[in-house]
Each structure stands twice: as C-alpha cells, then as structure tokens.
Write a protein that holds these residues in place. Structure first.
Motif, mmCIF file in Angstrom:
data_model
loop_
_atom_site.group_PDB
_atom_site.id
_atom_site.type_symbol
_atom_site.label_atom_id
_atom_site.label_comp_id
_atom_site.label_asym_id
_atom_site.label_seq_id
_atom_site.Cartn_x
_atom_site.Cartn_y
_atom_site.Cartn_z
ATOM 1 N N LYS A 58 32.015 81.668 6.422
ATOM 2 C CA LYS A 58 31.525 82.843 7.142
ATOM 3 C C LYS A 58 30.649 82.383 8.293
ATOM 4 C CE LYS A 58 29.969 86.362 4.965
ATOM 5 N NZ LYS A 58 29.090 87.185 4.087
ATOM 6 N N SER A 59 30.760 83.081 9.423
ATOM 7 C CA SER A 59 29.936 82.719 10.577
ATOM 8 C C SER A 59 29.755 83.928 11.485
ATOM 9 C CB SER A 59 30.578 81.572 11.371
ATOM 10 O OG SER A 59 31.823 81.984 11.931
ATOM 11 N N THR A 60 28.735 83.861 12.324
ATOM 12 C CA THR A 60 28.534 84.828 13.401
ATOM 13 C C THR A 60 28.307 84.037 14.683
ATOM 14 O OG1 THR A 60 26.139 84.925 13.016
ATOM 15 C CG2 THR A 60 27.513 86.528 11.837
ATOM 16 N N CYS A 61 28.519 84.689 15.824
ATOM 17 C CA CYS A 61 28.381 83.968 17.084
ATOM 18 C C CYS A 61 27.837 84.879 18.173
ATOM 19 C CB CYS A 61 29.724 83.371 17.514
ATOM 20 S SG CYS A 61 31.047 84.602 17.689
ATOM 21 N N ASP A 62 27.362 84.278 19.234
ATOM 22 C CA ASP A 62 26.872 84.984 20.418
ATOM 23 C C ASP A 62 27.817 84.721 21.583
ATOM 24 O OD1 ASP A 62 24.618 86.074 19.208
ATOM 25 O OD2 ASP A 62 23.387 84.308 19.644
ATOM 26 N N ASP A 63 28.041 85.773 22.398
ATOM 27 C CA ASP A 63 28.814 85.626 23.641
ATOM 28 C C ASP A 63 30.163 84.939 23.393
ATOM 29 O OD1 ASP A 63 26.566 86.567 25.350
ATOM 30 O OD2 ASP A 63 25.651 84.723 24.587
ATOM 31 N N CYS A 64 30.843 85.382 22.342
ATOM 32 C CA CYS A 64 32.051 84.670 21.924
ATOM 33 C C CYS A 64 33.310 85.516 22.056
ATOM 34 C CB CYS A 64 31.887 84.168 20.499
ATOM 35 S SG CYS A 64 31.372 85.427 19.323
ATOM 36 N N GLU A 65 33.299 86.500 22.933
ATOM 37 C CA GLU A 65 34.507 87.291 23.139
ATOM 38 C C GLU A 65 35.636 86.390 23.625
ATOM 39 O OE1 GLU A 65 36.027 91.223 25.631
ATOM 40 O OE2 GLU A 65 33.933 90.630 25.674
ATOM 41 N N GLY A 66 36.794 86.504 22.978
ATOM 42 C CA GLY A 66 37.935 85.666 23.331
ATOM 43 C C GLY A 66 37.937 84.332 22.599
ATOM 44 N N PHE A 67 36.943 84.087 21.757
ATOM 45 C CA PHE A 67 36.857 82.836 21.000
ATOM 46 C C PHE A 67 36.930 83.156 19.509
ATOM 47 C CE2 PHE A 67 35.329 81.533 25.040
ATOM 48 C CZ PHE A 67 35.485 80.150 25.129
ATOM 49 N N SER A 68 37.456 82.212 18.738
ATOM 50 C CA SER A 68 37.532 82.344 17.283
ATOM 51 C C SER A 68 36.992 81.075 16.642
ATOM 52 C CB SER A 68 38.984 82.564 16.830
ATOM 53 O OG SER A 68 39.517 83.727 17.398
ATOM 54 N N PRO A 69 36.422 81.189 15.414
ATOM 55 C CA PRO A 69 35.897 79.997 14.734
ATOM 56 C C PRO A 69 37.024 79.162 14.120
ATOM 57 C CG PRO A 69 35.560 81.936 13.375
ATOM 58 C CD PRO A 69 36.104 82.433 14.675
ATOM 59 N N VAL A 70 36.844 77.864 14.157
ATOM 60 C CA VAL A 70 37.753 76.912 13.508
ATOM 61 C C VAL A 70 36.943 76.166 12.453
ATOM 62 C CG1 VAL A 70 39.258 74.912 13.807
ATOM 63 C CG2 VAL A 70 39.123 76.662 15.605
ATOM 64 N N TYR A 71 37.396 76.212 11.187
ATOM 65 C CA TYR A 71 36.612 75.680 10.082
ATOM 66 C C TYR A 71 37.249 74.422 9.486
ATOM 67 C CZ TYR A 71 34.529 80.372 10.096
ATOM 68 O OH TYR A 71 33.908 81.542 10.467
ATOM 69 N N THR A 72 36.394 73.545 8.981
ATOM 70 C CA THR A 72 36.834 72.358 8.252
ATOM 71 C C THR A 72 35.901 72.130 7.072
ATOM 72 O OG1 THR A 72 37.729 71.303 10.247
ATOM 73 C CG2 THR A 72 37.260 69.876 8.350
ATOM 74 N N TRP A 73 36.494 71.975 5.888
ATOM 75 C CA TRP A 73 35.730 71.617 4.692
ATOM 76 C C TRP A 73 35.864 70.122 4.456
ATOM 77 C CZ3 TRP A 73 33.007 75.437 2.215
ATOM 78 C CH2 TRP A 73 33.375 76.765 2.481
ATOM 79 N N ILE A 74 34.750 69.453 4.166
ATOM 80 C CA ILE A 74 34.771 68.029 3.808
ATOM 81 C C ILE A 74 34.095 67.879 2.452
ATOM 82 C CG2 ILE A 74 34.168 65.681 4.474
ATOM 83 C CD1 ILE A 74 33.958 66.606 7.347
ATOM 84 N N ILE A 75 34.840 67.347 1.475
ATOM 85 C CA ILE A 75 34.310 67.131 0.134
ATOM 86 C C ILE A 75 33.970 65.650 0.006
ATOM 87 C CG2 ILE A 75 34.668 67.524 -2.322
ATOM 88 C CD1 ILE A 75 34.901 70.036 -0.527
ATOM 89 N N ASP A 76 32.702 65.352 -0.190
ATOM 90 C CA ASP A 76 32.210 63.970 -0.247
ATOM 91 C C ASP A 76 32.508 63.385 -1.625
ATOM 92 O OD1 ASP A 76 30.920 61.625 0.334
ATOM 93 O OD2 ASP A 76 28.897 62.422 0.080
ATOM 94 N N LYS A 77 33.752 63.000 -1.832
ATOM 95 C CA LYS A 77 34.226 62.621 -3.157
ATOM 96 C C LYS A 77 33.413 61.488 -3.784
ATOM 97 C CE LYS A 77 37.809 65.383 -3.805
ATOM 98 N NZ LYS A 77 37.928 66.298 -4.967
ATOM 99 N N ASN A 78 32.939 60.527 -2.977
ATOM 100 C CA ASN A 78 32.128 59.450 -3.536
ATOM 101 C C ASN A 78 30.638 59.770 -3.512
ATOM 102 O OD1 ASN A 78 31.640 59.176 -0.789
ATOM 103 N ND2 ASN A 78 32.953 57.368 -0.586
#
Length: 596
Positions: A58-78
C-alpha cells in the motif's frame, strides 16, 4: 503616436515574460505546482507476517497523476540484512504470500512511481520489517542453572532458575546485564560452558572460562559452524572447514589428556565434522581422513585402518566408531575412562574486576575399562548410530549388530520382508518392516520391544520418548503407542482427558509426546492437548494465534509453533505462575522506512 504604441507593445511583452517566469503573483502557485516531481508519500504492507497470509503493498503519493507505483518484495532468506544477495527471494508484484520458510527473516518492500511507458520513474523508496520470533530455546547449567531463548532479531533472553551455590562463586564467569541489550547470532552451551557470538561476529563467554587464544579470535569472527565443549578441551569448526582447538584453564596441569597434542596444522582445511568422547576429539575431513587428539585411552589416537577412507563417524563415552568406504566397521578407544585429580584454587579478579579463582589441578590416577571389538565379519554396513554407550550398526539388509557396554542384535528379516522405515532419536532406534513388525531398540541393549502396525500403515514420524515408550504417527494420520508402558500411559491420558486417545486414531497431521504431555495437530488445524495433572490448571504462555503449523519438543517441554512464529508452551504449574521468560515469546516486528 508611434512612440506611444511601441511603448505599449513593449510593456505588454514584458508583462507576458514576467508571467511566464512566475512574476505574476496570481499565476505563480499554478505554475509551481506543474513543475513538482511525483513522489511517494507513504509505503507499508497490509497483513501480518504469518504463514498463508497474503501481504499487500500500500502506498500514497503526491503530484503523481499519470504515474503508478511499482512494487518489489525482497525476502532476506539468510537474515543477514543484505537485501538482494545470494539466496534472497525477489518478487516484483503488488502481493506476496508468506510461507513457513519466511518466518523470522527480514522482509523489505521497495516501490517507485513510473509513468505508463516507463520513461519516467522516481527514486526507489523502501520499508523494512524485522520480525522477532524464538529460534532457539534451552534450559542449561553454566555458572548457574538457567534458561535462555535466542530470537531471530538477535535478542537474547536469559533467566536464572537456581543461582550458583555460594561455594562455586568466583570460579566461573558471570552473565553480564549488558548482554540483555546486545544482539547475538548464535549461542553454544555444553558442559558448563556458554559461548555466544554477537551480531558483529565477536565472542563472549560466561560460565566455565574458555580463555580463547587471542590469535584465534580474528579467524573465528563470523565464521563459526559448530562448537564442541568437553571438560578440559574445546574445538570449533569454522564455515571454511578449519578447526581451532585448545585446552581450557582447568586443564593446565592435566598433562595426561594431552598425550596426543592438538594437530592444528592438519586441521587448517577440509574438515566437515568434529566429534568428541569425554577426553578426545576426532575430525572427519572431506577426503575421508580422520584426525584425532587427546587422551589415547578415550580415542585420542586413531589406528591406521581408521585414519583414511572413512565415510561416517560417531562418538561414545570413551570411543569412536566409523564406517569405511568399503562399508566395513572400525572402532577405537575404551568403554569408560575415569580420571581422578586434586584441585587447588586461589582468589583473584578478572580484567573487569570480577572476583575469580585461579585453579591448579593435579592429576592423580587414570582408570580404563576396555571392551570387546565388533565381530570381524561385520560388513555391508548401511549406517551406524550411538545408542547409550554402545554402537548400533545397521546392515544393508537392515539386520543389526551392536557392541559396547551392552550387546544386542536384531535378526535379519526373512528374504521376502523389507524395511519400510527406520528412526533414530535420543539414543534409541526403531525399525518398521513391510510385514507390519516394529522393532524398538532401547538405549540399553539388554532387550528390545517388538510390536506391530495394522496392515497397510507406514510410519511417517516417530517420538522415541524413553526406553519404555515410543509413539508412531502413520501415513494415514493414526497415532500408535508402542513399548512396555504404552497401555499404562494411554490409561493415564484417558483418565485426565476422556476420548483423547480415540481422537488420535485418525486425521492427525503432527504429534509430539513426552511423559508429561501430548500435543496433536489435526489436519483441520485443531490442536489437542494433554498435560499431566489437573486439567483445570493448564495454562499457555502466550495467545497471539490459534493457528499452528508444526510441533516441536524441547526436552520435556512440548511446543506448538504458531502461523505467526509464536512459541507456545502449555504447562501445569502448581502455582499457576509461568516463568518470566516465557511471556516474552510472543512475536514482534520493528519497522524502518526511507520515508521517515
């Protein structure tokens, strides 16, 4: 008129220029807004770190009309805090479903804003979640009888059960209060020694003093694989395959235990495991060589026939046994070795000003009890196990032979019968055959228990509780009790919790049994419990979830691991007061963000 006209035109152009540059107060806010850069304002996960939960970004943004969030999950397995290194899991999606292997490790959510075609992006922001769950728990005796728990964030919980007797004060190193606020990677406890590796790789010691040689410390930093403590000698196997070993201060005057000196040159590389009897050590190298040191009578001098081409090695009280690459047996040492000595101590202080005793130990005598070697024709060995102070060797046909303090042999099954499963635990051995017979070898080989399973059942898991009781979970979800005390144990449980034994006849996913308790996890998620004593007194240390993923045994304590990693213990204390440390077993998480 021309001059006036030109002047008017000039003024009009100037006004337009000022407006375009923000010089007009009425238009400055609008133009400033148009020049802003899109930016993430908040970033977080939705959902708790629990098995089966789908985490949503989940995220919110400012002045972001025409933009979308791109997400990446990183699981620190070690779980080393270095996100994206080898072994870590990276998932570029808005959602991620948490699995059991993720419990206790750091989770990082990254995000940036991008326009539709990806030609314009913002800086990457992140939020990190550090969960804290119990990963180790033990009751032990170092400088005092105590219990500890190590959590996944490095927190060390420590609780004294019985203080050190006054006549021992000053002979051991104290647990320092500041350790409670420090972070640790691992702890190693045995024979009164306590060694803990801090998160920065440095080492601390309390309980019996170790006196680690200063030249070893830099090479041990963030490099410990395993530690074996004995009364007068310590050996540490590193992640790089080197062994460091030395004698503790208590061994200063016991030269007899060093009749085979520590061969540090031969231990510089290639070691895959270390083993120890009471007064001797053996290192098994990746090329099959065996290197030994310590008291010869206790296995400190390996014979030529056992020094090479070894594939498996086990240790007993005063002897080693090994299997060669040709699947033959070799062993060396004695049944028992006893040392007698005199100890004289004088008071002093350590570097921190703590009172301490320096002790000199004088060796008095050595008593050795020899034992017979295994039969010379023992070949075709599949595996070997230490059972009590004896060795149990299992042949390829699953017949067995043992030697040591007690002798026992399990006959080979008829040619048409084969083994379906074999289990070893706590010095005991259980084998099942496809003719439904079950052989239960106790820690003393004076006899063994024979039972049988219903036709068509296969053992999936076994609890070898003690010499008189074993519990089998079959592949059909049925629990079977075997051993001389099986019926009396079931009668006791049935008395306290009617119909519980009947409920274990089907649909059981996992089970843990001790002499004083039962935890049974059913396929539908229901948890069945029995704790010896009045059932109305049973209490649970924490209650953060009622969903459980697996069961564990820690000595006599039976533990259910919750889907959130919680460490749940059921107890029946007469005072109904739980140990203080148990209340800190609830899972927690801390959050850090680049947006804070």
């Amino acid at each position: 008129m021309n001059n006036v006209f030109q002047k008017t035109i000039l003024c009009t152009v100037t006004a337009i220029a000022l407006s375009a540059c923000g010089g007009s107060k009425s238009s400055s806010n609008q133009n400033h807004h148009l020049s802003k850069t899109p930016a993430l304002k908040t970033l977080e996960k939705e959902g708790k770190l629990a098995v089966g939960v789908t985490l949503k970004a989940k995220s919110t943004c400012d002045d972001c009309e025409g933009f979308s969030p791109v997400y990446t999950w990183i699981i620190d397995k070690n779980n080393n805090g270095n996100f994206g290194d080898e072994g870590d899991l990276t998932v570029s999606k808005e959602e991620y479903t948490f699995v059991e292997e993720d419990l206790g490790v750091r989770v990082r959510l990254e995000a940036f804003l991008s326009n539709t075609d990806g030609t314009k992006t913002t800086e990457v922001e992140h939020v990190e979640y550090q969960p804290s769950i119990v990963k180790e728990y033990s009751t032990f005796e170092a400088q005092e009888f105590a219990r500890y728990a190590l959590k996944s964030d490095g927190t060390l919980l420590y609780e004294v059960l019985n203080p050190l007797p006054s006549d021992y004060e000053g002979t051991t190193l104290p647990f320092k209060p500041e350790y409670r606020s420090e972070k640790f990677n691992a702890v190693y406890v045995e024979n009164g020694y306590f060694l803990a590796e801090k998160i920065d790789g440095s080492i601390v010691n309390w309980g019996q003093p170790l006196a680690i040689p200063a030249e070893f410390l830099p090479k041990l930093k963030n490099n410990i694989q395993n530690v074996v403590f004995r009364a007068y000698t310590v050996a540490i196997l590193t992640k790089t395959g080197q062994v460091f070993s030395w004698h503790t201060p208590a061994a200063s005057d016991i030269s007899v235990i060093n009749d085979n000196p520590i061969p540090l040159e031969q231990l510089k590389s290639g070691v895959k495991s270390i083993h120890a009897t009471g007064y001797a050590f053996a290192a098994l190298k990746t090329n099959g060589d065996v290197i030994t040191w310590g008291l010869e009578a206790a296995g400190g001098k390996v014979p030529v026939e056992a020094s090479k081409n070894i594939s498996d090695l086990v240790s007993l009280r005063a002897s080693f046994a090994a299997v060669t690459n040709e699947r033959k047996l070799v062993n060396w040492g004695s049944v028992n070795v006893s040392l007698s000595f005199t100890q004289n101590c004088i008071p002093t202080v350590d570097d921190d000003g703590n009172p301490f005793f320096e002790c000199e130990i004088s060796f008095d005598s050595l008593r050795v009890e020899e034992f017979s070697r295994p039969p010379a024709d023992v070949e075709n060995i599949k595996s070997i196990y230490p059972v009590g102070n004896s060795v149990l060797a299992v042949r390829n046909d699953y017949s067995t032979v043992a030697w040591g303090e007690d002798n026992y042999s399990q006959p080979a099954p008829p040619p048409q019968v084969s083994v379906t499963s074999a289990f070893y635990e706590n010095g005991r051995f259980l084998t099942t055959f496809d003719d439904n017979n079950v052989y239960f070898a106790r820690s003393s080989f004076s006899s063994f228990y024979r039972s049988n399973l219903d036709e068509g059942l296969t053992a999936k898991k076994v609890n070898l509780v003690d010499d008189l009781l074993a519990v089998i979970l079959t592949d059909k979800g049925q629990v079977v009790f075997v051993g001389n005390d099986a019926q009396s144990f079931q009668d006791r449980v049935e008395r306290d919790v009617p119909n519980l034994i009947q409920s274990l006849a089907t649909g059981v996913k996992d089970i843990q049994v001790s002499r004083t308790g039962i935890l049974a996890l059913k396929e539908d998620g229901e948890l069945l419990t029995w704790v010896d004593g009045p059932q109305e007194n049973i209490i649970r240390n924490i209650e953060t979830t009622n969903k459980f993923i697996r069961l564990e045994s820690h000595g006599s304590r039976l533990v259910a691991i919750g889907d959130d990693g919680s460490f749940n213990i059921w107890s029946n204390p007469p005072s109904r007061v739980l140990p203080a440390i148990w209340g800190q077993f609830a899972p927690t998480e801390t959050k850090t963000s680049s947006l804070d």
